[in-house]
Write a protein that holds these residues in place. Structure first.
Motif, mmCIF file in Angstrom:
data_model
loop_
_atom_site.group_PDB
_atom_site.id
_atom_site.type_symbol
_atom_site.label_atom_id
_atom_site.label_comp_id
_atom_site.label_asym_id
_atom_site.label_seq_id
_atom_site.Cartn_x
_atom_site.Cartn_y
_atom_site.Cartn_z
ATOM 1 N N TYR A 74 15.196 -3.556 -34.852
ATOM 2 C CA TYR A 74 14.654 -3.025 -35.716
ATOM 3 C C TYR A 74 13.352 -3.582 -36.104
ATOM 4 C CZ TYR A 74 13.599 -1.809 -40.770
ATOM 5 O OH TYR A 74 12.881 -1.347 -41.908
ATOM 6 N N LEU A 75 13.163 -5.006 -36.112
ATOM 7 C CA LEU A 75 11.940 -5.740 -36.317
ATOM 8 C C LEU A 75 10.941 -5.446 -35.080
ATOM 9 C CD1 LEU A 75 13.138 -9.023 -37.996
ATOM 10 C CD2 LEU A 75 11.902 -7.134 -38.973
ATOM 11 N N PHE A 76 11.594 -5.295 -33.884
ATOM 12 C CA PHE A 76 10.703 -4.760 -32.694
ATOM 13 C C PHE A 76 10.158 -3.502 -33.093
ATOM 14 C CE2 PHE A 76 10.105 -2.015 -29.213
ATOM 15 C CZ PHE A 76 9.310 -2.506 -28.502
ATOM 16 N N ASN A 77 10.706 -2.532 -33.747
ATOM 17 C CA ASN A 77 10.167 -1.203 -34.196
ATOM 18 C C ASN A 77 9.019 -1.143 -35.010
ATOM 19 O OD1 ASN A 77 11.870 -0.089 -32.088
ATOM 20 N ND2 ASN A 77 12.986 1.141 -33.892
ATOM 21 N N CYS A 78 9.303 -2.420 -36.117
ATOM 22 C CA CYS A 78 8.491 -2.308 -37.117
ATOM 23 C C CYS A 78 6.998 -3.156 -36.369
ATOM 24 C CB CYS A 78 9.027 -3.373 -38.204
ATOM 25 S SG CYS A 78 10.251 -2.748 -39.078
ATOM 26 N N ALA A 79 7.272 -4.024 -35.683
ATOM 27 C CA ALA A 79 6.106 -4.823 -35.175
ATOM 28 C C ALA A 79 5.159 -3.655 -34.228
ATOM 29 C CB ALA A 79 6.545 -6.038 -34.139
ATOM 30 N N GLN A 80 6.178 -2.987 -33.432
ATOM 31 C CA GLN A 80 5.316 -1.977 -32.584
ATOM 32 C C GLN A 80 4.784 -0.978 -33.476
ATOM 33 O OE1 GLN A 80 4.547 -1.652 -29.571
ATOM 34 N NE2 GLN A 80 5.833 -0.427 -28.324
ATOM 35 N N ARG A 81 5.364 -0.472 -34.750
ATOM 36 C CA ARG A 81 4.632 0.487 -35.577
ATOM 37 C C ARG A 81 3.351 -0.107 -36.220
ATOM 38 N NH1 ARG A 81 2.092 4.277 -36.073
ATOM 39 N NH2 ARG A 81 1.539 5.298 -37.893
ATOM 40 N N ALA A 82 3.429 -1.402 -36.524
ATOM 41 C CA ALA A 82 2.120 -2.083 -37.269
ATOM 42 C C ALA A 82 1.376 -1.964 -36.178
ATOM 43 C CB ALA A 82 2.562 -3.481 -37.382
ATOM 44 N N HIS A 83 1.230 -2.340 -34.865
ATOM 45 C CA HIS A 83 0.310 -2.221 -33.932
ATOM 46 C C HIS A 83 -0.339 -0.991 -33.600
ATOM 47 C CE1 HIS A 83 -0.835 -3.507 -29.424
ATOM 48 N NE2 HIS A 83 -2.055 -3.385 -30.257
ATOM 49 N N ALA A 84 0.593 0.121 -33.620
ATOM 50 C CA ALA A 84 0.228 1.509 -33.574
ATOM 51 C C ALA A 84 -0.678 1.931 -34.768
ATOM 52 C CB ALA A 84 1.316 2.422 -33.443
ATOM 53 N N VAL A 90 0.627 -10.110 -29.428
ATOM 54 C CA VAL A 90 1.710 -11.222 -29.380
ATOM 55 C C VAL A 90 2.779 -10.886 -29.986
ATOM 56 C CG1 VAL A 90 1.880 -13.735 -30.033
ATOM 57 C CG2 VAL A 90 -0.058 -12.981 -28.875
ATOM 58 N N LEU A 91 2.703 -10.456 -31.446
ATOM 59 C CA LEU A 91 3.756 -10.113 -32.395
ATOM 60 C C LEU A 91 4.651 -9.110 -31.776
ATOM 61 C CD1 LEU A 91 1.820 -9.775 -35.805
ATOM 62 C CD2 LEU A 91 3.466 -11.494 -35.072
ATOM 63 N N THR A 92 4.328 -8.019 -31.140
ATOM 64 C CA THR A 92 5.007 -7.057 -30.556
ATOM 65 C C THR A 92 5.716 -7.585 -29.242
ATOM 66 O OG1 THR A 92 3.355 -5.341 -31.375
ATOM 67 C CG2 THR A 92 4.924 -4.663 -29.591
ATOM 68 N N SER A 93 5.101 -8.420 -28.641
ATOM 69 C CA SER A 93 5.794 -8.824 -27.329
ATOM 70 C C SER A 93 6.711 -9.706 -27.544
ATOM 71 C CB SER A 93 4.745 -9.527 -26.498
ATOM 72 O OG SER A 93 3.624 -8.563 -26.124
ATOM 73 N N ASN A 94 6.668 -10.896 -28.860
ATOM 74 C CA ASN A 94 7.629 -11.551 -29.180
ATOM 75 C C ASN A 94 8.630 -10.878 -29.584
ATOM 76 O OD1 ASN A 94 6.141 -13.794 -28.235
ATOM 77 N ND2 ASN A 94 5.364 -14.242 -30.410
ATOM 78 N N ALA A 95 8.572 -9.825 -30.478
ATOM 79 C CA ALA A 95 9.559 -8.944 -31.119
ATOM 80 C C ALA A 95 10.565 -8.427 -29.732
ATOM 81 C CB ALA A 95 9.055 -8.067 -32.052
ATOM 82 N N ARG A 96 9.662 -7.728 -29.062
ATOM 83 C CA ARG A 96 10.305 -7.119 -27.626
ATOM 84 C C ARG A 96 11.216 -8.061 -26.879
ATOM 85 N NH1 ARG A 96 9.549 -2.603 -24.509
ATOM 86 N NH2 ARG A 96 7.676 -1.954 -25.449
ATOM 87 N N ARG A 97 10.814 -9.455 -26.700
ATOM 88 C CA ARG A 97 11.506 -10.333 -25.925
ATOM 89 C C ARG A 97 12.644 -10.591 -26.719
ATOM 90 N NH1 ARG A 97 7.780 -13.860 -25.824
ATOM 91 N NH2 ARG A 97 6.650 -13.100 -24.495
#
Length: 149
Positions: free
Chosen positions: A60-70, A30-37
């Motif tokens: 930048y924050l999308f990249n951070c959310a994506q990295r947190a998920h990874a 959800v965090l990553t999807s929201n940041a992507r959107r």
């Protein structure tokens, strides 16, 4: 020679904590999807380029959310193994440490997704402490099983 493994009383707590990580993964989604959107970065692009992220805070924050998920998925497997093994001898302690790990990972995810790398510090310290404790406990349990006669 086969052996019978009896699960200790309260092992259900260990399984409950293990199950909670599936839902924690959903929080990451959800965090990553929201940041992507919010960033406007379309699939199948996994990360915004450095050039885009340097100019656009949302990218930048999308990249951070994506990295947190990874990072979560990189750590979940070994955490679950340690939790399930340590719980064979210490189910309540393992469940408590595991629950604290999951809570720390939630703090990590939200902090990283909202504030960038500096936002992950508290969550990362807690998750490292709880994860390391579980891994040491699991090693002890594995050694005990391996050296049983």
């Amino acid at each position: 020679m086969p052996f019978i493994l009896e699960l200790p009383d309260k092992y259900g707590l260990v399984l409950a904590v293990a199950t909670s990580t599936f839902f924690l993964n959903t929080v990451h989604v959800v965090l990553t999807s929201n940041a992507r959107r919010a960033s406007g970065i379309k699939y199948p692009v996994a990360y915004a380029s450095n050039e885009v992220a340097e100019k656009d805070r949302k990218a930048y924050l999308f990249n951070c959310a994506q990295r947190a998920h990874a990072n979560f998925t990189e750590n979940q497997t070994s955490f679950l193994g340690a939790l399930l093994i340590a719980g064979l001898q210490w189910p309540v302690a393992s469940a408590a440490l595991g629950g604290c790990w999951a809570l720390s990972r939630l703090v990590y995810a939200i902090g990283y997704a909202r504030s960038g790398p500096e936002g992950r510090t508290r969550g990362s310290m807690g998750s490292f402490l709880f994860d390391s404790s579980l891994k040491l406990m699991a090693a002890y349990v594995a050694f005990s099983f391996a050296t049983q006669k």
